[in-house]
Structure formats: C-alpha cells, structure tokens
Design an enzyme around this catalytic site. Structure first.
Site, PDB file in Angstrom:
ATOM      1  N   GLU A   1      59.133  -0.347  31.894  1.00 49.07           N
ATOM      2  CA  GLU A   1      59.054   0.170  30.520  1.00 49.07           C
ATOM      3  C   GLU A   1      60.426   0.208  29.888  1.00 49.07           C
ATOM      4  OE1 GLU A   1      55.817   3.501  30.134  1.00 49.07           O
ATOM      5  OE2 GLU A   1      57.286   3.965  31.659  1.00 49.07           O
TER       6      GLU A   1
ATOM      7  N   ASP B   1      45.746   5.496  35.704  1.00 53.36           N
ATOM      8  CA  ASP B   1      44.809   5.661  36.828  1.00 53.36           C
ATOM      9  C   ASP B   1      44.083   6.973  36.628  1.00 53.36           C
ATOM     10  OD1 ASP B   1      46.295   7.900  38.559  1.00 53.36           O
ATOM     11  OD2 ASP B   1      47.818   6.543  37.788  1.00 53.36           O
TER      12      ASP B   1
HETATM   13  N1  SAH Z   1      53.074   4.021  43.671  1.00 51.26           N
HETATM   14  C1  SAH Z   1      53.995   4.052  42.577  1.00 51.26           C
HETATM   15  C2  SAH Z   1      54.490   5.434  42.496  1.00 51.26           C
HETATM   16  C3  SAH Z   1      55.293   5.710  41.301  1.00 51.26           C
HETATM   17  S1  SAH Z   1      55.265   7.374  41.006  1.00 51.26           S
HETATM   18  C4  SAH Z   1      55.081   3.028  42.840  1.00 51.26           C
HETATM   19  O1  SAH Z   1      55.102   2.483  43.922  1.00 51.26           O
HETATM   20  O2  SAH Z   1      55.912   2.724  41.964  1.00 51.26           O
HETATM   21  C5  SAH Z   1      54.253   7.421  39.648  1.00 51.26           C
HETATM   22  C6  SAH Z   1      54.899   7.556  38.300  1.00 51.26           C
HETATM   23  O3  SAH Z   1      53.881   7.486  37.332  1.00 51.26           O
HETATM   24  C7  SAH Z   1      55.578   8.870  38.105  1.00 51.26           C
HETATM   25  O4  SAH Z   1      56.662   8.681  37.235  1.00 51.26           O
HETATM   26  C8  SAH Z   1      54.466   9.750  37.474  1.00 51.26           C
HETATM   27  O5  SAH Z   1      54.956  10.520  36.405  1.00 51.26           O
HETATM   28  C9  SAH Z   1      53.432   8.760  36.928  1.00 51.26           C
HETATM   29  N2  SAH Z   1      52.060   8.868  37.435  1.00 51.26           N
HETATM   30  C10 SAH Z   1      51.100   7.954  37.167  1.00 51.26           C
HETATM   31  N3  SAH Z   1      49.942   8.257  37.776  1.00 51.26           N
HETATM   32  C11 SAH Z   1      50.155   9.404  38.456  1.00 51.26           C
HETATM   33  C12 SAH Z   1      49.339  10.207  39.314  1.00 51.26           C
HETATM   34  N4  SAH Z   1      48.090   9.872  39.591  1.00 51.26           N
HETATM   35  N5  SAH Z   1      49.899  11.306  39.886  1.00 51.26           N
HETATM   36  C13 SAH Z   1      51.178  11.637  39.618  1.00 51.26           C
HETATM   37  N6  SAH Z   1      51.994  10.904  38.837  1.00 51.26           N
HETATM   38  C14 SAH Z   1      51.508   9.799  38.249  1.00 51.26           C
END
Ligand code: SAH
Length: 263
Positions: A22, A230
């Site tokens: 982003e 998600d």
């Molecule tokens: N699996 C991802 C994890 C990134 S963390 C990776 O490998 O890159 C997820 C990021 O998106 C965080 O910045 C959080 O703010 C947001 N986010 C999106 N979906 C989320 C969820 N289900 N729970 C918590 N944070 C979420």
C-alpha cells in the site's frame, strides 16, 4: 491538550499505511519525496494532490504503530493523521471488499482488571477513543464516493480493480467500532470470542487503536480507514496476500486521493 485550529484534511498530513504494497502505491504517486530516517523507519516527505504529506509504513502491531505515530507527531509536526490499511471483518454484513471508517477504537487485548475494568486504558478513564466526528463524517463521505459504481466503471478511480473476478460484491462503507490487538485473528473461534465481548465491533486489526491513543494524547485529529481483507476466520490467511495486491492497495490510493482533494 493542543487546540485544533486548522480545517480538517489540510496543513501537513501524516499518512500511515500498514503494508509495504500500500505504501508503494502511495509513493509511486508522490513525485517530489525526500526520505528521512528516524527510529529505523523511512518517512517520505513531499506532496500528494498539492498537499504537504508525510507517508510512512506504520509497521505491524500496536507498539510499532505507536512509535511511528509519535515520531510523525513530534519530529514531523503533522497536523492530522490518516491511517489506511486492511482488517478482518467482524460485524454482520461486513464483507471482504467493504470499507470500515472508525468512529471509535478499542484495544481488545487491554485488560488490567481487576485494577481497571476490562479494555479500559489505565490513566485515560475510558476504553474507547473517538476521532473527531466532523472528520469521520468527511472521511465517510469521501470513501462512499470512491466506492460508488461510477468509480468501479471503466475510466473511474477504481476501474483497475476487478471485483467480479475475485467474486466480490459491490463494496459498502460502514462506520463504527474498530478493535485492535497484537494478534492476527485467523480462527473462527477467536473471532467469535471477540464478537461476544465486543458485539459492536465491525472490524479487527493490529494498529488503529494504538494510533488513536497517541493522537489522543497529543491532541491531533486522526482517521482510521480499513478495507476488509478477510473475515478473521479460518480462511483469513488464504484471502489475505491476494486481496492486498489485487484490491486493497488500489482502494487506499483512491481513498487517500479523495480525502486530499476535499476542499
Ligand atoms: N499473514 C500476514 C500477516 C500480516 S498482519 C502476512 O504474512 O503479511 C496483518 C495486517 O493486516 C496487520 O497490519 C493488521 O492490522 C491487518 N489485519 C488484516 N486482517 C486481520 C485480522 N484478521 N486480524 C488482525 N489483523 C488483521
């Protein structure tokens, strides 16, 4: 606390994005940026849509985002902060591809009970932090415009986003409670537990309420805008990376542009 004197969405605006994809989309749109490194973070100072901006990756999690916000406010003197990122949908009818504009934020993993009620921020006497209502209203209107049928049509701001290919419906904008904690919620049991204790929550993420706490303490207006990537359930990890690159980064750019173009 500082008194807010300048109109919303003017002055020097700090723009925080949660994911590198982003951020890159925003940086590509900035033509005159210079990078300043503080606290191991790169702050991109320049202009977008003719406005002075400082763009920075928040990093993931509450502490990281709080540090980034503090530096934005103290070293770069931004007048307001806009956070754009993705989140898991919790509320009924909050679907992947929708956008949630926060009108309140809670740290769902804050629990200093029995000294303080669950979720209360010790010292602040509240669990809920609210961005200024006028600013939330402006942001909500701008996002609504961005997600209209017009902008998804050929030649519109989001014409590159093919929601139908991803099996996504026409997106909606929601306004309400966003909750933050230091966990990626990717199990139906975990999201059900959150819904039970905080039934008003529309979305869950990992930074917004921390940004809110810093901005609250410095008396600086802020907005948190989250595209639902998600449903915070067992499929969350599958949906996530594809969604960020196919949809969320385009939304972020279009939403930030719409905000910066407001008079
Ligand atoms: N699996 C991802 C994890 C990134 S963390 C990776 O490998 O890159 C997820 C990021 O998106 C965080 O910045 C959080 O703010 C947001 N986010 C999106 N979906 C989320 C969820 N289900 N729970 C918590 N944070 C979420």
């Amino acid at each position: 606390m500082m008194l807010h004197m300048i109109p919303y969405l003017s002055g020097r605006i700090g723009i925080m994005a949660a994911m590198p994809e982003e951020l890159q989309t925003l940086l590509d749109a900035m033509l005159d940026e210079t990078v300043v490194v503080k606290a191991g973070r790169q702050f991109w100072v320049g202009h977008l849509c003719g406005r002075e901006v400082v763009v920075v990756l928040s990093r993931i999690g509450k502490v990281a985002a709080a540090i980034t916000t503090t530096v934005l406010l103290t070293d770069f003197g931004v007048d307001q902060v806009v956070f754009t990122g993705v989140a898991g949908g919790l509320g009924d009818g909050v679907r992947v591809g929708d956008v949630v504009v926060a009108d309140a934020l809670i740290q769902h993993d804050m629990d200093a009970s029995p000294l303080f009620p669950r979720f209360e921020l010790p010292g602040l006497g509240t669990s809920t932090l609210q961005p200024p209502a006028d600013l939330t209203h402006l942001v909500h209107e701008a996002v609504q415009q961005v997600l209209s049928l017009d902008s998804l049509a050929e030649g519109g701001a989001l014409s590159g986003v093919h929601l139908d290919v991803l099996g996504l419906p026409q997106p909606k904008v929601h306004r309400g409670l966003i909750i933050s904690g230091d966990q990626f919620i990717n199990a139906a049991t975990a999201s059900a537990a959150l819904r039970q204790v905080l039934p008003q929550a529309l979305a869950v993420e990992m930074e917004g309420a921390a940004v809110a706490q810093v901005c609250h303490d410095f008396g600086v207006p802020f907005a948190v805008i989250r595209t639902i990537s998600d449903r915070a359930d067992d499929d969350a990890h599958v949906d996530f990376p594809r969604f960020v690159s196919a949809v969320a980064r385009h939304y972020s750019l279009a939403m930030v542009f719409a905000l910066l173009r407001l008079q």
